[in-house]
Design an enzyme around this catalytic site. Sequence first.
Site, PDB file in Angstrom:
ATOM      1  CG  ASP A 282      -2.051   0.988   1.151  1.00  0.00           C
ATOM      2  OD1 ASP A 282      -3.077   0.736   0.513  1.00  0.00           O
ATOM      3  OD2 ASP A 282      -1.873   2.070   1.744  1.00  0.00           O
ATOM      4  CD1 TRP A 283      -1.329   5.470   1.102  1.00  0.00           C
ATOM      5  CD2 TRP A 283       0.492   6.658   0.564  1.00  0.00           C
ATOM      6  NE1 TRP A 283      -1.747   6.569   0.410  1.00  0.00           N
ATOM      7  CE2 TRP A 283      -0.653   7.325   0.066  1.00  0.00           C
ATOM      8  CE3 TRP A 283       1.743   7.210   0.347  1.00  0.00           C
ATOM      9  CZ2 TRP A 283      -0.565   8.523  -0.638  1.00  0.00           C
ATOM     10  CZ3 TRP A 283       1.827   8.410  -0.356  1.00  0.00           C
ATOM     11  CH2 TRP A 283       0.699   9.052  -0.842  1.00  0.00           C
ATOM     12  CD1 TRP A 323      -8.367   3.900  -0.871  1.00  0.00           C
ATOM     13  CD2 TRP A 323      -9.689   2.840   0.576  1.00  0.00           C
ATOM     14  NE1 TRP A 323      -7.821   4.056   0.382  1.00  0.00           N
ATOM     15  CE2 TRP A 323      -8.616   3.407   1.288  1.00  0.00           C
ATOM     16  CE3 TRP A 323     -10.649   2.112   1.276  1.00  0.00           C
ATOM     17  CZ2 TRP A 323      -8.471   3.292   2.655  1.00  0.00           C
ATOM     18  CZ3 TRP A 323     -10.506   1.992   2.658  1.00  0.00           C
ATOM     19  CH2 TRP A 323      -9.438   2.571   3.335  1.00  0.00           C
ATOM     20  CG  ASP A 409      -6.132  -5.230  -2.939  1.00  0.00           C
ATOM     21  OD1 ASP A 409      -7.133  -4.498  -2.893  1.00  0.00           O
ATOM     22  OD2 ASP A 409      -4.971  -4.806  -2.762  1.00  0.00           O
ATOM     23  CG  HIS A 438      -5.332  -3.587   0.471  1.00  0.00           C
ATOM     24  ND1 HIS A 438      -4.695  -3.157  -0.682  1.00  0.00           N
ATOM     25  CD2 HIS A 438      -5.016  -2.679   1.438  1.00  0.00           C
ATOM     26  CE1 HIS A 438      -4.030  -2.039  -0.426  1.00  0.00           C
ATOM     27  NE2 HIS A 438      -4.213  -1.735   0.859  1.00  0.00           N
TER      28      HIS A 438
END
Length: 465
Positions: A282-283, A323, A409, A438
Amino acid sequence: MNDADYMGLALLEAELARAAGEVPVGAVVVHQGRVVGVGRNAPITALDPTAHAEIVALRAAAQALGNYRLDDCELFVTLEPCAMCSGALLHARLKRVVYGARDPKTGAAGSVVDLFGNLQLNHQTVVQGGVRAAECGGLLSHFFKARRDQQRRVVHPLRDDALRTPERLFDGLPGYPWAPHYVSDLPSLDGLRLHYLDEGPRDAPRTWVCLHGNPAWSYLYRKMIPVFVAAGDRVVAPDLIGFGKSDKPKKDTFHHFDWHREVLLELIERLDLRNVVLVVQDWGGLLGLTLPMVAPHRYAGVLIMNTMLATGDQALSAGFLAWRKMCADKPLFDVGRLFARGNPHMEAAECAAYNAPFPDAGHRAALRAFPAMVPEHADDEGAPITREARRFWREHWQGRTLMVIGARDPVLGEPVMQELARNIRGCPPPWTLPDAGHFVQEHGEQIARAACRHFSIAPDSFNEP
């Protein structure tokens, strides 16, 4: 009254000591069923190193009885006596000493030494321990924890424009036993306190740097850290500012791609991390995949889970846009419920742990800000540096790569990850986990074991995790 009742009186004295800022130990002396002396710790208040609860109580009892010999007396104290107090109790010729909690560091009634068991002494005092031990020990534990928290606040004062999640909200989280580490003097932090885990030997041959995403924090890696440490490696897992145990700026507008990236670069430099396997999701990937090009000599490998390179020259996926809209429409969404929905194998307490850093709306500025920070257009902040990173991964990356995809995901799943794999030089075919969503790290133990093998063996002998 019985032993437990008299210990209750000693506990009241201990509470008074705590209120005065002293270590909470209390004592009472009983003569033929009558309390003749009470005492509580007072070395700080009295400027007297001998003013332990037992000594204070002995002095009071001697005055009350008009005799320094206390032959027919019993003393009740909340903590096992130290050597000084044990000597005084023996000299006073007490008939019996009863204590609550053991003192494994200085206890002289059996924990470190046993002065009362020395038969060469000319007086023998009966000793009994463990009376209301949990209450006595709990009072001490809470006192020292509060003092440690206060010391941390002094070392890392809280900025006026930030919040700090109370430490008590992190107590007892399942699977997260590690000691916190903090830094606030990195140039970019400007006094904000950054939390990170640092496990394993500092001179380990390999260091895993584990970067989380939104809305997670270092708790996300609790299933992978033990595997890495058991392999003899070091693990560093920071909480981005705004997440986990790190400070949380109050304003959404505080957060910027380039600033968060600079903090991570400075942390890696400060810790002088080398032979790094970068672990991202993710980030953690949006930021982390822009780091190795700055200092390629520090990095030996990269473990990539559901993430992307947000270069601004390719459309964001429909799943991500959905999202982003959900986060904007429902800024108070339940983080724990989000994890539960995508990870039915998780226990309720584990899901709830993801809520711990965010007790109210004020602590959630990063959760609101990060979805909008993902670069969407070519001139968005973060997009140019990410395009440079893409070029680095395509043309200059020399390390090993392992990619793991959570197939369920809907945001950063297989299509996004396959595109990312095509942009990484030497990336082997990704390993797809059909039951993972995810937050791939919730299947982290098997991934960590596979990663240890992958980054430890010759490239041509690795076939499948």
